[in-house]
Design a protein around this motif. Sequence first.
Motif, mmCIF file in Angstrom:
data_model
loop_
_atom_site.group_PDB
_atom_site.id
_atom_site.type_symbol
_atom_site.label_atom_id
_atom_site.label_comp_id
_atom_site.label_asym_id
_atom_site.label_seq_id
_atom_site.Cartn_x
_atom_site.Cartn_y
_atom_site.Cartn_z
ATOM 1 N N THR A 1 -13.593 -8.446 -9.656
ATOM 2 C CA THR A 1 -14.891 -8.727 -10.359
ATOM 3 C C THR A 1 -15.380 -10.200 -10.425
ATOM 4 O OG1 THR A 1 -14.760 -6.638 -11.692
ATOM 5 C CG2 THR A 1 -16.340 -8.368 -12.487
ATOM 6 N N PHE A 2 -14.115 -11.035 -10.732
ATOM 7 C CA PHE A 2 -14.362 -12.447 -10.805
ATOM 8 C C PHE A 2 -14.837 -13.096 -9.405
ATOM 9 C CE2 PHE A 2 -12.775 -16.862 -10.605
ATOM 10 C CZ PHE A 2 -13.456 -17.444 -11.823
ATOM 11 N N TYR A 3 -13.937 -12.788 -8.379
ATOM 12 C CA TYR A 3 -14.283 -13.369 -7.292
ATOM 13 C C TYR A 3 -15.497 -12.914 -6.277
ATOM 14 C CZ TYR A 3 -10.290 -16.405 -7.716
ATOM 15 O OH TYR A 3 -9.426 -17.156 -8.054
ATOM 16 N N ASN A 4 -15.735 -11.439 -6.457
ATOM 17 C CA ASN A 4 -16.959 -10.771 -6.154
ATOM 18 C C ASN A 4 -17.055 -11.164 -4.374
ATOM 19 O OD1 ASN A 4 -18.954 -8.931 -5.935
ATOM 20 N ND2 ASN A 4 -20.362 -10.127 -7.297
ATOM 21 N N LEU A 5 -16.165 -10.871 -3.580
ATOM 22 C CA LEU A 5 -16.193 -11.078 -2.314
ATOM 23 C C LEU A 5 -17.498 -10.280 -1.772
ATOM 24 C CD1 LEU A 5 -12.526 -10.951 -0.962
ATOM 25 C CD2 LEU A 5 -14.146 -13.209 -1.470
ATOM 26 N N VAL B 1 -0.918 -3.016 -6.491
ATOM 27 C CA VAL B 1 -1.303 -4.087 -5.645
ATOM 28 C C VAL B 1 -0.364 -4.448 -4.635
ATOM 29 C CG1 VAL B 1 -2.411 -6.374 -5.126
ATOM 30 C CG2 VAL B 1 -3.227 -4.712 -7.071
ATOM 31 N N ALA B 2 0.895 -4.936 -4.995
ATOM 32 C CA ALA B 2 2.049 -5.318 -4.473
ATOM 33 C C ALA B 2 2.499 -4.398 -3.477
ATOM 34 C CB ALA B 2 2.809 -6.005 -5.086
ATOM 35 N N ALA B 3 2.783 -3.017 -4.034
ATOM 36 C CA ALA B 3 3.246 -1.906 -3.223
ATOM 37 C C ALA B 3 2.233 -1.647 -2.203
ATOM 38 C CB ALA B 3 3.424 -0.843 -4.272
ATOM 39 N N ALA C 1 0.312 -11.096 -7.187
ATOM 40 C CA ALA C 1 -0.066 -9.763 -6.818
ATOM 41 C C ALA C 1 -1.422 -9.305 -7.774
ATOM 42 C CB ALA C 1 0.852 -8.767 -6.959
ATOM 43 N N ASP C 2 -1.894 -10.511 -8.127
ATOM 44 C CA ASP C 2 -3.418 -10.436 -8.612
ATOM 45 C C ASP C 2 -4.423 -10.207 -7.553
ATOM 46 O OD1 ASP C 2 -2.613 -10.499 -11.389
ATOM 47 O OD2 ASP C 2 -3.033 -12.721 -11.310
ATOM 48 N N TRP C 3 -4.306 -10.938 -6.440
ATOM 49 C CA TRP C 3 -5.020 -10.972 -5.489
ATOM 50 C C TRP C 3 -4.296 -11.091 -4.192
ATOM 51 C CZ3 TRP C 3 -9.453 -14.913 -4.300
ATOM 52 C CH2 TRP C 3 -10.082 -14.656 -2.873
ATOM 53 N N VAL D 1 -7.525 -7.772 4.950
ATOM 54 C CA VAL D 1 -7.550 -6.884 3.731
ATOM 55 C C VAL D 1 -7.376 -7.818 2.502
ATOM 56 C CG1 VAL D 1 -6.450 -5.076 2.836
ATOM 57 C CG2 VAL D 1 -6.425 -4.999 5.132
ATOM 58 N N HIS D 2 -8.137 -7.355 1.679
ATOM 59 C CA HIS D 2 -8.230 -7.983 0.321
ATOM 60 C C HIS D 2 -7.697 -7.066 -0.655
ATOM 61 C CE1 HIS D 2 -9.806 -11.953 1.509
ATOM 62 N NE2 HIS D 2 -10.469 -11.230 2.349
ATOM 63 N N LEU D 3 -6.662 -7.362 -1.364
ATOM 64 C CA LEU D 3 -6.473 -6.139 -2.458
ATOM 65 C C LEU D 3 -6.429 -6.905 -3.867
ATOM 66 C CD1 LEU D 3 -3.535 -4.186 -0.581
ATOM 67 C CD2 LEU D 3 -5.676 -3.531 -1.024
ATOM 68 N N PHE D 4 -7.001 -6.440 -4.692
ATOM 69 C CA PHE D 4 -7.376 -6.984 -6.084
ATOM 70 C C PHE D 4 -6.957 -6.075 -7.410
ATOM 71 C CE2 PHE D 4 -10.586 -8.876 -3.657
ATOM 72 C CZ PHE D 4 -10.433 -10.420 -3.975
ATOM 73 N N ARG D 5 -6.554 -6.659 -8.390
ATOM 74 C CA ARG D 5 -6.557 -6.087 -9.623
ATOM 75 C C ARG D 5 -8.104 -6.224 -10.055
ATOM 76 N NH1 ARG D 5 -5.248 -7.884 -14.169
ATOM 77 N NH2 ARG D 5 -5.217 -10.181 -13.513
#
Length: 134
Positions: free
Chosen positions: A117-121, A69-71, A96-98, A108-112
């Motif tokens: 799943t938890f935030y479900n944007l 995610v960070a990369a 780098a979880d979100w 841009v939203h990048l997630f683990r």
Amino acid sequence: MPQAQIQPAATGATPPLSPTVQHEDPLLNLILQSLDDDQVQDLVTIDLDGKSSIADFMVIGSGRSTRQVAAMAQKLGERLKQGGFGGPRIEGLPAADWVLVDAGGVVVHLFRPEVRTFYNLERMWGFDGPTGAA
């Protein structure tokens, strides 16, 4: 890699966008290509036209780990600068979880996967997510 597609909401939303198709927006094209090159998972693009003034598009994707995610976020920032779009604002890199990359017209939203799943944007914006069910 098969791309996730979302179906338009019943309220007249525009059809989903795919990173394999060229769009009118060069910023969006660069972002989708960069994320595809970095093997983003479950990529979803939401057209925000008429829904929000924060951006024209929202892109949501997952990485397999915090490191990926960070990369992806850092490489995207570099590619945006090289492409002449200036330096984006990047938030969330230490954990780098979100990670949020604000490129102006595209957010841009990048997630683990677990955090996504938890935030479900996707559901917050009227979509059920990358499975295609609306």
